[in-house]
Design a protein around this motif. Structure first.
Motif, PDB file in Angstrom:
ATOM      1  N   ILE A 151      16.638   5.607  47.365  1.00  7.08           N
ATOM      2  CA  ILE A 151      17.709   4.655  47.071  1.00  7.08           C
ATOM      3  C   ILE A 151      17.114   3.382  46.485  1.00  7.08           C
ATOM      4  O   ILE A 151      17.752   2.701  45.686  1.00  7.08           O
ATOM      5  N   VAL A 152      15.888   3.074  46.891  1.00  7.90           N
ATOM      6  CA  VAL A 152      15.193   1.891  46.389  1.00  7.90           C
ATOM      7  C   VAL A 152      13.814   2.286  45.870  1.00  7.90           C
ATOM      8  O   VAL A 152      13.297   3.350  46.201  1.00  7.90           O
ATOM      9  N   ASP A 153      13.247   1.392  45.071  1.00  5.78           N
ATOM     10  CA  ASP A 153      11.935   1.614  44.467  1.00  5.78           C
ATOM     11  C   ASP A 153      10.949   0.587  45.032  1.00  5.78           C
ATOM     12  O   ASP A 153      11.207  -0.626  44.992  1.00  5.78           O
ATOM     13  N   ALA A 154       9.840   1.062  45.550  1.00  6.75           N
ATOM     14  CA  ALA A 154       8.845   0.190  46.172  1.00  6.75           C
ATOM     15  C   ALA A 154       8.306  -0.856  45.198  1.00  6.75           C
ATOM     16  O   ALA A 154       8.046  -2.000  45.592  1.00  6.75           O
ATOM     17  N   HIS A 155       8.147  -0.496  43.931  1.00  9.73           N
ATOM     18  CA  HIS A 155       7.607  -1.438  42.951  1.00  9.73           C
ATOM     19  C   HIS A 155       8.581  -2.596  42.701  1.00  9.73           C
ATOM     20  O   HIS A 155       8.151  -3.743  42.563  1.00  9.73           O
ATOM     21  N   LEU A 156       9.874  -2.307  42.669  1.00 13.33           N
ATOM     22  CA  LEU A 156      10.872  -3.364  42.474  1.00 13.33           C
ATOM     23  C   LEU A 156      10.955  -4.268  43.709  1.00 13.33           C
ATOM     24  O   LEU A 156      11.078  -5.489  43.586  1.00 13.33           O
ATOM     25  N   ILE A 157      10.852  -3.682  44.885  1.00 11.39           N
ATOM     26  CA  ILE A 157      10.813  -4.498  46.110  1.00 11.39           C
ATOM     27  C   ILE A 157       9.605  -5.432  46.059  1.00 11.39           C
ATOM     28  O   ILE A 157       9.724  -6.631  46.337  1.00 11.39           O
ATOM     29  N   ALA A 158       8.450  -4.895  45.674  1.00  8.92           N
ATOM     30  CA  ALA A 158       7.233  -5.707  45.586  1.00  8.92           C
ATOM     31  C   ALA A 158       7.402  -6.842  44.574  1.00  8.92           C
ATOM     32  O   ALA A 158       7.004  -7.980  44.842  1.00  8.92           O
ATOM     33  N   GLU A 159       7.996  -6.541  43.417  1.00  5.93           N
ATOM     34  CA  GLU A 159       8.248  -7.584  42.413  1.00  5.93           C
ATOM     35  C   GLU A 159       9.082  -8.714  43.001  1.00  5.93           C
ATOM     36  O   GLU A 159       8.779  -9.891  42.795  1.00  5.93           O
ATOM     37  N   ARG A 160      10.126  -8.351  43.722  1.00 11.15           N
ATOM     38  CA  ARG A 160      11.012  -9.377  44.289  1.00 11.15           C
ATOM     39  C   ARG A 160      10.338 -10.136  45.427  1.00 11.15           C
ATOM     40  O   ARG A 160      10.573 -11.334  45.592  1.00 11.15           O
ATOM     41  N   LEU A 161       9.494  -9.478  46.193  1.00 12.28           N
ATOM     42  CA  LEU A 161       8.742 -10.184  47.235  1.00 12.28           C
ATOM     43  C   LEU A 161       7.837 -11.242  46.604  1.00 12.28           C
ATOM     44  O   LEU A 161       7.675 -12.334  47.149  1.00 12.28           O
ATOM     45  N   ARG A 162       7.260 -10.923  45.457  1.00 11.91           N
ATOM     46  CA  ARG A 162       6.358 -11.868  44.775  1.00 11.91           C
ATOM     47  C   ARG A 162       7.107 -13.080  44.224  1.00 11.91           C
ATOM     48  O   ARG A 162       6.485 -14.085  43.875  1.00 11.91           O
ATOM     49  N   LEU A 163       8.436 -13.002  44.135  1.00  8.48           N
ATOM     50  CA  LEU A 163       9.239 -14.115  43.623  1.00  8.48           C
ATOM     51  C   LEU A 163       9.564 -15.156  44.697  1.00  8.48           C
ATOM     52  O   LEU A 163      10.035 -16.242  44.374  1.00  8.48           O
ATOM     53  N   LEU A 164       9.318 -14.804  45.951  1.00  8.56           N
ATOM     54  CA  LEU A 164       9.622 -15.746  47.031  1.00  8.56           C
ATOM     55  C   LEU A 164       8.725 -16.970  46.907  1.00  8.56           C
ATOM     56  O   LEU A 164       7.566 -16.862  46.538  1.00  8.56           O
ATOM     57  N   GLY A 165       9.255 -18.109  47.246  1.00 14.97           N
ATOM     58  CA  GLY A 165       8.512 -19.355  47.105  1.00 14.97           C
ATOM     59  C   GLY A 165       7.395 -19.511  48.118  1.00 14.97           C
ATOM     60  O   GLY A 165       7.199 -18.676  49.008  1.00 14.97           O
ATOM     61  N   ALA A 166       6.674 -20.610  47.986  1.00 12.67           N
ATOM     62  CA  ALA A 166       5.527 -20.905  48.842  1.00 12.67           C
ATOM     63  C   ALA A 166       5.914 -20.977  50.312  1.00 12.67           C
ATOM     64  O   ALA A 166       5.115 -20.641  51.188  1.00 12.67           O
ATOM     65  N   THR A 167       7.138 -21.377  50.598  1.00 14.74           N
ATOM     66  CA  THR A 167       7.614 -21.467  51.984  1.00 14.74           C
ATOM     67  C   THR A 167       7.492 -20.130  52.700  1.00 14.74           C
ATOM     68  O   THR A 167       7.233 -20.080  53.897  1.00 14.74           O
ATOM     69  N   HIS A 168       7.677 -19.052  51.972  1.00 14.85           N
ATOM     70  CA  HIS A 168       7.688 -17.714  52.565  1.00 14.85           C
ATOM     71  C   HIS A 168       6.492 -16.867  52.117  1.00 14.85           C
ATOM     72  O   HIS A 168       6.519 -15.642  52.253  1.00 14.85           O
ATOM     73  N   GLU A 169       5.452 -17.520  51.603  1.00 18.77           N
ATOM     74  CA  GLU A 169       4.307 -16.787  51.059  1.00 18.77           C
ATOM     75  C   GLU A 169       3.625 -15.893  52.094  1.00 18.77           C
ATOM     76  O   GLU A 169       3.312 -14.733  51.823  1.00 18.77           O
ATOM     77  N   ALA A 170       3.414 -16.404  53.302  1.00 18.02           N
ATOM     78  CA  ALA A 170       2.739 -15.603  54.336  1.00 18.02           C
ATOM     79  C   ALA A 170       3.573 -14.373  54.702  1.00 18.02           C
ATOM     80  O   ALA A 170       3.035 -13.269  54.815  1.00 18.02           O
ATOM     81  N   ALA A 171       4.869 -14.563  54.865  1.00 14.18           N
ATOM     82  CA  ALA A 171       5.749 -13.434  55.193  1.00 14.18           C
ATOM     83  C   ALA A 171       5.790 -12.432  54.051  1.00 14.18           C
ATOM     84  O   ALA A 171       5.783 -11.214  54.275  1.00 14.18           O
TER      85      ALA A 171
END
Length: 144
Positions: free
Chosen positions: A111-131
């Motif tokens: 239903i989802v693609d791991a690469h697209l999830i990873a791309e969106r995780l990389r878009l999170l700001g510095a506030t959430h970098e560790a998570a």
């Protein structure tokens, strides 16, 4: 199937959103009479609770059908659901066991693609970098 539903009320500002989320939680949350009657609970969330990637509002999925209509047929309600990859980002930032099981099931069902999830995780700001890094670690470890 999950026995809980997360609801983000849309309000004029974050204070109102948080207040409404607390009201929802109090009325229909875990261990409430609502849960006892219906077999599931509703968790009120705010924009502080959920960590979502930029652009998530533009990707919301509209849900409007016979199931969103009042018993008499009027009014017809509209629900807005997170796009599945954005939902996976929020779940993986939380990184609880139930969240990783949920994401694993979506990945397994394709239903989802791991690469697209990873791309969106990389878009999170510095506030959430560790998570985001923990989430990316989980995502890549499951591919090994």
């Amino acid at each position: 199937m999950s026995l809980e539903v997360d609801i983000l009320p849309i309000a004029a500002d974050e204070d109102d959103t948080s207040r409404l989320a607390d009201l929802i939680e109090g009325v229909a949350g875990e261990w409430s009479p609502f849960e006892e009657l219906h077999g599931y609970s509703i968790d009120g969330v705010s924009l502080v609770t959920a960590v979502l990637p930029p652009g998530w509002r533009d990707r919301l999925v509209k849900v409007e059908n016979d199931n969103t209509t009042a018993p008499g047929g009027d009014p017809r309600f509209t629900g807005w659901c997170l796009e599945p990859h954005d939902l996976c980002v929020a779940k993986l930032v939380a990184l609880r066991e139930k969240d990783t099981r949920f994401v694993e099931a979506l990945l397994g069902a394709e239903i989802v693609d791991a690469h697209l999830i990873a791309e969106r995780l990389r878009l999170l700001g510095a506030t959430h970098e560790a998570a985001a890094q923990r989430a990316l670690g989980w995502l890549t470890s499951r591919e090994a």
